[in-house]
Scaffold this active site. Structure first.
Site, short mmCIF file in Angstrom:
data_model
loop_
_atom_site.label_atom_id
_atom_site.label_comp_id
_atom_site.label_asym_id
_atom_site.label_seq_id
_atom_site.Cartn_x
_atom_site.Cartn_y
_atom_site.Cartn_z
N THR A 139 0.79 -1.09 -0.03
CA THR A 139 0.00 0.12 -0.01
C THR A 139 0.96 1.24 -0.03
OG1 THR A 139 -1.84 -1.21 1.23
CG2 THR A 139 -1.89 1.30 1.16
N GLY A 178 2.82 -3.03 8.40
CA GLY A 178 3.15 -3.35 9.81
C GLY A 178 4.64 -3.72 10.03
N GLU A 421 -7.02 -5.96 3.72
CA GLU A 421 -7.21 -7.08 3.06
C GLU A 421 -8.48 -6.76 1.85
OE1 GLU A 421 -5.04 -9.45 2.72
OE2 GLU A 421 -3.81 -8.73 4.41
#
Lengths: 661, 665
Positions: A139, A178, A421
Site C-alpha cells: 500500500t 506493519g 485485505e
C-alpha cells in the site's frame, strides 16, 4: 464467585464443555488449544503490566519483547505446524499485536510462493531465524485497493545489473506496512518494473532497509512510523521512501516473471495461483470476526448478569439488567450472530484446505467461487461484527467506555478489518461480479453449481418467464430449513434485480463500466443478501451434526433467533418480494420475543462455552468470577495518573490561575 | 504546517490533561481581559475554535446548579469564589454500581442535630462516586440559565452564505470533568437522612481538597478512574467519602431545607428538575454532538475528492472516490443528516426558549412535551451521529484509521454521547411513554373521559390519514408534504401497534410494569419513528423559511428530500407493512434517492465548506481546506515522537535476538 453468575451457571440447560468441543471441532482440539494457551499464559516471560496504562512507546516495547520471546519459545517447544502457529498463537492470544508478525505471515510466505529455489536458499533460513526481519510493503499513501495504480518504480540498469528503486511522488511513499516503521530491516516491496524503457507492471523485490548490526536506515532509504492510530498502538506501521536506491538483480522474486541480465523481460506462465494467499487470509478473517464478536458478547452478557439497575416492578429490588427485554434484544441476536460466524469461520477454513488440495492437483475449478465467497463473507462478517462489538460496548453503559471493560480495545483493533485485505465495499463488488457472471451463465442456458445454484431455479429461467414476486412460498418460521429457503428467495430476487438494472443501464450508458458504477448500490445489496443466505444455510446445516440433545436444543434456538432477527431487520426485502406476508412478519417479531425469553436462562453458559480465559478477554467487566466492582476499583487505582495525590499541573496552572485572575 | 500537539502526544492522557488545563487557563485570562460574560457568543466561538479540548467545563455547571438550587445566601457566598477560581468545582452523582436509576444511589448524608452538620458517607464499594464529571446527571440540578437568544453570525463572504443558517444558536459546551485531579469542591448528590427518615436525593457542597496544597482532605479518597476510549484530556474521577462532615449550610436549599433541629421541608416542585434536564440536552445537541458529525462529514467529503482510486472506465485516469455511487451512498445521506439535525436542534432550542419564561412562572404545561421531545431527539441524534461519524471514518479507508485524520477522536467523543446524559434506550422509552399516554388520550376507550387537544408535536396521532400513499412516480416523492405525511402515517401506526399490545397484555392480566417490559421493543420502534418524523417535519419547516433565498433553498431541499427518502428506504418494511407503500412505490423511492445522490454530489464540497470549520478546529490532515492531504500526512507523521525519539526496544530485545542467531549461523 459472584452470586448472580453462580446462579446463572447452575440454571443452564446444557453442559457448556460439550459446546466448546463443537466450537473447537473435537474434544481433542479443545485439549490441545488449552494446552498451548496455558503454556504461554503461565509463562513468566509473557507477563506484563496492563497495556492500558502504558504509553504507545512502552506498548511497542512490550510487544517486541513478547515477539522475541515467542520466537525463542516456539523453537523450545517445537511448535512448527503453521496451523498451530496461525490459529492458536496469534489468534487465541488476541490483544497480542506483533511487530515482527509480518515476517511470518507475509514475508516468508511470499518468499516461498514467488522466490526461486536459489532465492529461498539465500533468505529463508535467516528470516526464519529473525536475522532478517522482513515485512511486506504494498500500500502507498495515495493508493490502496487499486493495485495497478501503485507508483513506486524499479528500473533495471543492465550496466550494473541492478534495479533502481524510486518513490517518485509523495503519494508513492509506502504507507501502513506493519513492522516497517521501526522493527524490520528488510521489506518485500511491490513496484512497477521498468526495463528497456517499458513498464511491465507490478513485481516484488527484496529490499534491505536497515543496516544489520546498527539497525540504522541505509543511505537512500527514508523510513519511519506513521504516527498514532485508532488502535494497534503496539504496531509500528511505517512509511518508506526510496531515492535512487539500488538493489542487485537477484533481489527481484523470479519464480514466475524474470528479468535477464541484459534486461530482457520473461513473462510468467500463469499468475492465478497468487489468489491462494488472499483467499486464505480472507477466510481467516471470517473466523477472526467470530472470535472478536464472541469476546465482546462474553463481556457484555456476563456484566449484564452482574449489573443491577432500575426496576421492572414497583417496589421490587433492582433486577439484573439482563432481565430487561431491551437488553436481551440488544445482546442475544449478537450472541446468535457470534455462533453463526463461528460456524462460517470453521466452514471457510475447511473449504480452503479442501480446495487447496485440489489446486495442488491442478484442479482450479472451484477457485473462483471460493474467491468470491471469501471476499463477500469477509466484508459481511466484518461489517456486522464491527457494529456488534460497538453495540456490546454501549450495552455496558458508562463502564463500557472505560478501557477496564476491554471493549474499546477489541473494537479499535477489529475495525481495520473492514478496510484491510480488501476494502469491504470493493469486496462486495467482487462477489457481485461473480454473481452477475453466474446469472449470465444461467441465462445463457448453462447450470451453475455451489452456493449460487439457486440461480438455476429463477422463475425467469423457466419456460414461462414471470416475476419473482409471484413465487409461491409457505415459510414455516419455526423451521431453520424453511427460513433458509426464505433467505434463498431473497438472495435470488436481489441478484435478479441487480442484474436487470445493470442490463438496463448498459443499454442507456456509453460504457459497461459507467453502468456498473451506476448499479453498484444494487450490486452491493445483492452480495449482502447472498452472503446472508450462506450464513443462514451454514448455521442450519450445522444443527444436523450436533449429537447432544440439550446442546442441539439451545443451538437451534440461537439459529432461529439469527434467522428471524435478520428477517425483522430486512423485513422490507421479504415483504417487497412477497416472500413473507405482513402477518408473518408480525409473527416473526412475536416469536423473536419468545426466543429471547427462552435463551435468557442459558445466556451465561453460552458465552462460557466460548472458553476465553480472563487474560485473553482483558476485561474487568467480563471476568469469569463476576467480581466486577472490587476489581474495577483496584484497576483504577493502578492508573499512573493516581501515582501522586497532587498532580504537577496543579502547581503549574491551577495555583497561578487563582492568583492571576 | 504546524503539527497538532494533541495528535502526536503518543497517546498519553497525562499530556492531554495538562494541555487542556493549560488551554483553559489561558482562555480564562483572555475572557477576563476582554470582558466576555459566561454563555456569551464569544465564549461559544472560543470553545468551537479550540475543539472542546478544555478542562473545567463542569466548573461552570456547578455554578449554574448553585444558582438554580442554592438559596440567595448560598449563591452570594460561593459564586464569587467560583468566578475568581478560588475554588475549582465539579460534581458527583453517578456511582460505581448505579447510573440512570437515581433512586438506586447509595451515598448518604445524615443530619447530626448535635453539631448541625451533615455526615456524608459512601456506605459500600458500589456507592463510590464514579465518572463524576459525567454530565449524565447534571440535569438533575435545575439549571436556571436561559439559552441565549437567537443571533446571527457576523456577515460572511457570499460563498459562505449557508454558514449563517447553520450558526443560529449558541450553546455552552459542556464536557465531563474533573473530580480526579483538579477539583477542590464537589457537589455531591446523596440520600438525605434527617429526623430518622430518608428524604431522597439532595445536593451538598463538599470540600474535597485542601486549598493550600491541593491534597485530599481527611476522609476523602479521590482519584482518576483510568484510561478511557476517548476524552483523554478529562480526568473523570472516583470519590469515596468516609463520614465527611459538612456544615448544614452546605446543602443547597432553594427547594428543600433542613432546619437546625432537623425538621425537613420542601419549598418547590420536583418538576423543575425535568426542566434542567431539557436545557442540558438541548445545549448538548448543538454545542457538542451535532458538530462532531458535521466535522466528520467535512473531512470525509473533502478527502473523497482528493483521493483517487481505480478507474470507472479503463481509458480514464483514476477517479475521485466521491464519483463512485457507493461512496456517495455512504457519505451524502450523513451530510443531509448533519443539516437535518442542525435545524432540528435549532427548532427545539427555539421551542424551549419560547416556553422558558412560562416555566419560570410555574406554568409547567409545556414541560412534559419538552421533556419527551428532548429525550427522544437526544437519543436519535447521538445514535445517528455515531453511525454517521464512524461511517465517515471508514469511508476514508486506511487513512481514516490514523489519528492524523482527526476522525478517531470524533468517533470516541460521539460514542460517549450515546450513554451520557441518559442512556439512549432509556431516553427513547421515556418518549414512548409520552406517546402512549397521548395516543390513549386521543383515542379514549368507550366510557372514559373526553379527549383534550394534544400537544403540538404529537397532534398527528389524533388525525386520520390516508391508508395508501398517492405517489405515482419517482418525482412525486420529492414533495415535502408527501413524505412528511408518510412518516406521520408510519409513526402513528407503530404507536398504535405498541399501545394495542400493551393493552392486550394488561387485559390478559399482566400488571402495567410487566406489560410494559414485555412490549418495550415495540415502544422503542415507535419512538424512533416518531423522532424521525419530527426531524423530517422540522427540516421541511426550515425549508419554508428560506423562501427569500431561492438558491440556498434549492440546495437545502435536495438535502431535505435525501434525508426523508433515505429514512424511508432504511425502514422500508415499516412502510410496506400495512400496504401504505407498494413494492413499486418503494422502487420509485429508490430511483428518486439515487438521482438525488448525483445532484448533491455536485454541491458536496460547498455544502461542507459552509459549516465553516477552520483547519485548526478540524485538526485533520485529510480534511484541510487546501486539500494538500498527502504532504501534510507525511509531514505530521515524520514529526511523530516515535520518529523523533530513539527505539529502546531495538537495543533491548531485537539486537540480542539478531545476535544470538548470528552466532549460531
Amino acid at each position: 464467585m459472584n452470586q448472580d453468575l453462580r446462579r446463572e451457571r447452575e440454571a443452564a440447560s446444557f453442559n457448556p464443555e460439550l459446546l466448546t468441543h463443537v466450537l473447537d471441532g473435537s474434544p481433542e482440539s479443545t485439549r490441545r488449544r488449552r494446552e498451548i494457551e496455558n503454556l504461554i499464559l503461565n509463562d513468566p516471560d509473557f507477563q506484563h503490566e496492563d497495556l492500558n496504562f502504558l504509553t504507545r512507546s512502552q506498548r511497542y516495547e512490550v510487544a517486541v519483547r513478547k515477539s522475541a520471546n515467542m520466537v525463542k519459545k516456539m523453537r523450545e517447544f517445537d511448535i512448527a505446524d503453521p496451523e498451530e502457529i496461525m490459529w492458536f498463537k496469534k489468534v487465541h492470544l488476541v490483544n497480542f499485536v506483533e511487530p515482527v508478525g509480518l515476517n511470518f505471515s507475509m514475508f516468508i510466505p511470499t518468499l516461498l510462493n514467488q522466490g526461486t529455489t536459489a532465492q529461498q536458499e539465500k533468505w529463508l533460513l535467516s528470516s526464519k531465524g529473525l536475522q532478517i526481519i522482513g515485512t511486506y510493503a504494498q500500500t502507498e499513501m495515495g493508493h490502496g485497493t487499486h493495485l495497478r495504480g501503485l507508483e513506486t518504480t524499479a528500473t533495471y540498469d543492465p550496466e550494473t545489473q541492478e534495479f533502481i528503486l524510486n518513490s517518485p511522488t509523495v503519494t508513492s511513499i509506502k504507507w501502513w506496512p506493519g513492522g516497517l516503521g521501526k522493527t524490520s530491516n528488510h521489506a518485500i516491496v511491490l513496484a512497477q518494473l521498468i526495463t528497456k524503457g517499458k513498464c511491465y507492471g507490478l513485481h516484488a523485490f527484496i529490499v534491505p532497509i536497515r543496516e544489520l548490526g546498527t539497525h540504522k536506515p541505509l543511505p537512500g532509504i527514508t523510513v519511519g512510523d506513521i504516527g498514532p492510530k485508532f488502535g494497534y498502538d503496539e504496531m509500528d506501521n511505517g512509511y518508506l521512501k526510496m531515492d535512487n536506491y539500488r538493489i542487485p538483480r537477484e533481489n527481484m522474486l523470479m519464480k514466475y516473471a524474470q528479468v535477464k541480465p541484459d534486461g530482457t523481460y520473461v513473462k510468467p506462465v500463469s499468475n492465478k495461483l497468487t489468489y491462494g494467499t488472499m483467499v486464505f487470509v480472507r477466510s481467516f478473517l471470517v473466523g477472526e470476526a467470530a472470535r472478536c464478536l464472541s469476546k465482546a458478547c462474553t463481556i457484555a452478557i456476563r456484566y449484564s448478569a452482574v449489573r443491577h439497575q432500575s426496576e421492572i416492578k414497583l417496589g421490587e429490588p433492582e433486577p439484573q439488567i439482563l432481565d430487561f427485554q431491551t437488553q436481551q434484544y440488544k445482546l442475544f441476536p449478537l450472541l446468535a450472530t457470534a455462533y453463526a460466524f463461528q460456524f462460517v469461520g470453521a466452514y471457510m477454513k475447511e473449504t480452503y484446505h479442501r480446495i487447496n488440495e485440489d489446486i495442488g492437483q491442478g484442479d482450479l475449478s472451484e477457485l473462483p467461487e471460493l474467491h468470491a465467497l471469501a471476499a463477500g463473507l469477509k466484508a459481511f462478517t466484518s461489517w456486522t461484527t464491527n457494529a456488534a462489538i460497538e453495540a456490546c460496548r454501549m450495552a455496558c453503559g458508562g463502564h463500557g467506555y472505560s478501557h477496564c471493560s476491554g471493549l474499546p480495545n477489541i473494537y479499535v483493533n477489529f475495525t481495520p478489518t473492514c478496510t484491510f485485505e480488501g476494502e469491504n465495499t470493493v469486496m462486495m463488488l467482487q462477489t457481485a461480479r461473480f454473481l452477475m457472471k453466474s446469472y449470465d451463465q444461467v441465462h445463457s442456458g448453462k447450470l451453475v453449481c455451489g452456493m449460487v445454484s439457486y440461480l438455476n431455479d429463477l422463475p425467469t429461467q423457466r419456460i414461462q418467464p414471470q416475476q419473482v414476486a409471484v413465487w409461491p412460498t409457505v415459510v414455516d418460521i419455526d423451521s431453520p430449513d424453511s427460513l433458509t429457503e426464505a433467505y434463498k428467495l431473497r438472495a435470488a430476487r436481489l441478484v435478479e434485480i441487480a442484474a436487470k438494472n445493470l442490463q438496463n443501464e448498459v443499454i442507456h450508458r456509453e460504457s459497461k463500466e459507467v453502468a456498473w458504477n451506476l448499479t453498484s448500490v444494487d450490486l452491493v445489496r445483492a452480495s449482502e443478501a447472498h452472503c446472508h443466505y450462506v450464513v443462514v444455510k451454514l448455521f442450519s446445516e450445522k444443527l444436523l451434526k450436533i449429537q447432544d440433545k440439550s446442546v442441539h436444543a439451545v443451538l437451534r434456538n440461537l439459529c432461529l433467533l439469527y434467522c428471524l432477527y435478520g428477517i425483522s431487520q430486512k423485513a422490507g426485502d421479504f415483504l417487497q418480494g412477497s416472500i413473507m406476508t405482513e402477518s408473518q412478519i408480525t409473527q416473526v417479531n412475536q416469536r423473536m420475543k419468545e426466543l429471547l425469553t427462552a435463551i435468557r436462562p442459558d445466556a451465561v453458559a453460552l458465552v462460557d462455552a466460548f472458553d476465553f480465559q480472563d487474560v485473553t478477554l482483558g476485561s474487568v467487566l467480563g471476568r469469569y468470577d463476576g467480581n466486577v466492582y472490587e476489581n474495577l476499583f483496584e484497576w483504577a487505582k493502578k492508573s499512573p495518573l493516581n501515582k501522586s495525590e497532587v498532580h504537577e499541573s496543579y502547581c503549574k496552572y491551577l495555583k497561578p490561575l487563582q492568583s492571576k485572575l | 504546517m504546524e503539527v497538532p500537539r494533541t495528535l502526536n502526544s503518543g497517546g498519553k492522557s497525562n499530556e492531554h490533561y495538562v494541555a487542556a488545563v493549560r488551554k483553559t487557563f489561558h482562555l480564562q485570562i483572555i475572557a477576563k481581559r476582554l470582558g466576555w460574560s459566561e454563555n456569551s457568543p464569544e465564549f461559544y466561538y472560543a470553545y468551537r475554535a479550540v475543539s472542546g479540548e478544555l478542562a473545567f467545563n463542569l466548573h461552570r455547571v456547578f455554578q449554574k446548579s448553585l444558582r438554580s438550587l442554592g438559596s440567595e445566601e448560598q449563591i452570594a457566598k460561593w459564586n464569587p469564589l467560583c468566578n475568581e477560581f478560588q475554588i475549582i468545582a465539579s460534581y458527583a452523582q453517578t456511582e460505581l454500581g448505579h447510573g440512570t436509576y437515581l433512586q438506586g444511589l447509595e451515598t448518604e448524608a445524615t443530619y447530626d442535630t448535635a453539631t448541625q452538620e451533615f455526615v456524608v458517607h459512601s456506605p459500600t464499594l458500589t456507592a463510590t462516586k464514579w465518572w463524576p464529571g459525567d454530565i449524565s446527571l447534571s440535569g438533575q440540578w435545575g439549571l436556571s440559565y436561559p439559552p441565549c437568544k437567537n443571533w446571527k453570525a457576523p456577515a460572511r463572504e457570499p460563498a459562505d452564505k449557508w454558514a449563517s443558517y447553520t450558526r443560529d444558536h449558541v450553546a455552552p459546551l459542556l464536557s465531563p470533568t474533573s473530580v480526579g485531579r483538579s477539583a477542590t469542591h464537589t457537589l455531591v448528590q446523596a440520600q438525605l437522612i434527617c429526623s430518622g427518615a430518608r428524604r431522597g436525593m439532595h445536593a451538598f457542597i463538599v470540600p474535597i481538597r485542601s486549598l493550600e496544597d491541593h491534597s485530599p482532605l481527611p476522609g476523602v479518597t479521590v482519584g482518576d478512574i483510568g484510561p478511557k476510549m476517548g476524552f483523554d484530556s478529562i480526568d473523570n474521577g472516583f470519590l469515596r467519602l468516609d463520614h465527611v462532615r459538612v456544615p448544614r449550610e452546605n446543602m443547597l436549599s432553594r427547594f428543600a431545607q433542613v432546619l437546625p433541629d432537623g425538621t425537613y421541608f420542601k419549598l418547590g416542585s420536583p418538576q423543575t428538575n425535568y426542566f434542567s434536564m431539557v436545557v442540558m440536552r438541548v445545549d448538548l445537541l448543538l454545542g457538542e454532538i451535532i458538530p462532531l458529525l458535521q466535522k466528520a462529514c467535512v473531512i470525509a467529503v473533502r478527502y473523497s475528492v482528493i483521493r483517487r482510486q481505480s478507474r470507472i472506465r479503463p481509458s480514464d485516469p483514476e477517479a475521485k472516490i466521491l464519483d463512485y455511487q457507493t461512496q456517495q451512498q455512504k457519505l451524502l445521506p450523513h451530510l443531509a443528516t448533519a443539516y437535518a439535525f442542525h435545524f432540528l436542534g435549532s427548532n427545539l432550542s427555539e421551542f424551549l426558549h419560547s416556553s422558558y419564561d412560562a416555566i419560570l412562572n410555574k406554568d409547567f404545561s409545556h414541560l412534559p412535551e419538552l421533556h419527551a421531545l428532548s429525550a427522544g431527539i437526544k437519543a436519535m441524534v447521538s445514535d445517528l451521529c455515531l453511525q454517521g461519524t464512524e461511517l465517515c471514518r471508514r469511508a476514508c479507508g486506511g487513512h481514516g484509521y490514523s489519528n492524523l485524520s482527526g476522525l478517531p477522536s470524533l468517533v470516541t467523543k460521539v460514542t460517549a454521547s450515546c450513554t451520557y446524559e441518559g442512556d439512549n434506550t432509556v431516553l427513547y422509552l421515556q418518549t414512548a411513554r409520552f406517546l402512549v399516554k397521548n395516543y390513549q388520550q386521543a383515542h379514549p376507550t368507550p366510557g372514559s373521559t373526553l379527549q383534550r387537544s394534544l400537544p403540538q408535536s404529537v397532534a398527528y396521532l389524533a388525525t386520520t390519514d390516508l391508508a395508501r400513499c398517492p405517489a405515482q412516480k419517482a418525482a412525486d416523492f420529492l414533495h415535502p408534504k408527501l413524505y412528511t405525511t408518510a412518516w406521520a402515517h408510519v409513526a402513528t401506526r407503530l404507536v398504535k401497534d405498541s399501545v394495542n399490545h400493551l393493552e392486550t397484555l394488561m387485559q390478559s392480566g399482566a400488571d402495567w410494569d410487566e406489560a410494559w417490559n414485555q412490549t418495550t421493543i415495540l415502544h422503542l420502534h415507535a419512538a424512533k419513528a416518531h423522532c424521525y418524523y419530527i426531524s423530517v417535519k422540522s427540516f421541511t419547516e426550515t425549508l419554508q423559511k428560506l423562501e427569500n433565498e431561492p438558491e440556498v433553498q434549492q440546495v437545502i431541499k435536495h438535502l431535505c428530500d435525501l434525508y426523508a427518502l433515505h429514512g424511508i428506504l432504511t425502514s422500508a418494511a415499516d412502510f410496506l407493512h400495512d400496504g401504505f407503500l407498494s413494492g413499486a412505490q418503494v422502487d420509485a423511492v429508490r430511483t428518486a434517492y439515487l438521482d438525488l445522490l448525483r445532484l448533491i454530489r455536485k454541491d458536496a464540497i460547498l455544502l461542507t465548506d459552509a459549516f465553516d470549520f477552520t483547519d485548526h478546529c478540524l485538526n485533520s490532515a485529510l480534511g484541510c481546506y487546501d486539500g494538500n492531504v498527502y504532504e501534510r500526512l507525511f509531514h505530521w507523521a515524520q514529526e511523530s515522537p516515535t520518529n523523533t525519539q530513539g527505539n529502546p526496544a531495538y537495543e533491548k530485545y531485537l539486537r540480542p535476538l539478531l545476535q544470538s542467531q548470528r552466532s549460531k549461523l
